[in-house]
Scaffold this active site. Structure first.
Site: not given
Ligand code: NAD
Ligand code: AKB
Length: 322
Positions: A13, A35-36, A53-54, A143, A147
């Protein structure tokens, strides 16, 4: 050779929007997506992409050397709801990914890191309203635990090894360019898709569940702003509180009803309700404002208007292409 940026998790996202914004600012050639799984067509067509793959440290190192990377935005993670379904996998990924990147900076192979934390570091014993930067953090989700641990490690690496790592505790993020990724706040993304496609949505959170949220455009701006701020302004090296808008499913559905005639919302709370109930309702982000001039722009109405225009357009384009 110029310093370049690597975004890890570019298909998610945040990555879907962040890569494009970084490419606008720094140039398409300087921002490498990874990304993967493959990223959006727009990302694949506008610059370089690597499958990574990170958790594979060797491959990470080879990509960093190949592209002369000096900054990493680490976005790969398992989000709250999905993490509860596979706790040891989520813990391993969320922690190993961070250590792999922190250690690159410790070895002076990269200069700067962005790593996102979350409102999930807070728990049921945290004050719920205008949650301060420094307060009780007793998360009860895997989670949230990952964090909070990540925040402690970021601060440790800054203090002990002078690693320039910067972090934000994002609230729930809402954007139209990609699909939800297994989080608890993701109802507020799903609701837009279902409203346009079916004029109805069944929320997995109850109607009065108020949570801190933010429009993706604001979140991307905050991310780039904290990364561009002078190092001495970043006085918190664990993670900064960040606030946007707070609302509940009923309030967002009322706003959506103004765009979709006859829109109906039902409520059927599931396991994600307990996660949401453990999180704050609103956040005090005064230290982000003070230290690096943060200020959110979007309110619920403006965000809903933009989501509706862009998503309706996206679905129309997709159906025209068929
Ligand atoms: P997401 O789940 O949409 O995207 C995560 C991406 O990581 C995916 O494209 C997935 O394919 C990739 N991924 C998974 N495993 C992997 C690996 N082993 N190697 C490489 N890539 C890999 O998450 P997002 O919403 O984009 O969130 C990104 C970051 O922001 C995360 O750390 C999340 O915890 C943090 N975050 C997001 C939100 C939110 O509301 N979206 C809120 C708070 C924190
Ligand atoms: C989730 O709901 O897990 C995320 C976040 C707030 O970290 N959107």
């Amino acid at each position: 050779m110029q310093d370049n940026i690597l975004v890890v998790g570019s298909s998610g996202q945040i990555g879907t929007e962040l890569v494009l914004e970084l490419r606008k600012i720094y140039g398409n050639d300087r921002v490498i997506a990874s990304d993967i799984v493959r990223s959006s067509q727009e990302i694949m067509n506008s610059g370089q992409f690597e499958i990574l793959d990170i958790t594979d440290n060797k491959k990470l190192l080879s990509i960093v050397k190949k592209h002369n990377i000096s900054q990493i935005y680490l976005l790969a993670a398992i989000l709250s709801a999905n993490a509860e379904k596979n706790i040891s996998f989520a813990w391993d990924l969320n922690m190993k990914s961070l250590f792999n990147v922190l250690n690159l900076a410790k070895e002076k192979l990269i200069k700067k890191i962005f790593w996102p934390s979350s409102i999930a570091v807070f728990g049921p014993t945290t004050p719920k309203n205008l949650t301060p930067q420094y307060t009780i953090t007793e998360p009860n989700t895997v989670y949230g635990i990952s964090k909070l641990s990540g925040e402690r490690w970021c601060e440790y690496y800054f203090n002990k090894f002078n690693v320039d790592v910067r972090s934000i505790r994002y609230p729930g993020l809402i954007g139209w360019k990609s699909n939800p990724g297994g989080g608890t706040t993701d109802y507020a993304v799903e609701i837009f898709h279902q409203a346009i496609q079916k004029k109805a949505y069944t929320s997995f959170l109850s109607e009065h569940t108020t949570l801190p949220m933010m429009y993706m455009t604001d979140a991307i701006r905050a991310t780039i702003q904290i990364m561009e701020a002078p190092s001495e302004n970043i006085k918190i090296r664990s993670s900064y509180n960040l606030a946007g808008i707070s609302f509940n499913p009923k309030e967002i559905s009322n706003e959506i009803s103004k765009h979709i005639e006859g829109f109906k919302i039902n409520y059927s709370a599931d396991f994600r309700q307990e996660i949401a109930d453990s999180w704050p309702q609103s956040i005090n982000d005064s230290l982000s404002r003070e230290h690096w001039n943060w200020k959110s722009k979007y309110n619920l109405k403006i965000m809903t208007d933009e989501m509706m225009i862009n998503l309706k357009n996206k679905y129309k384009l997709a159906s025209d292409e068929k």
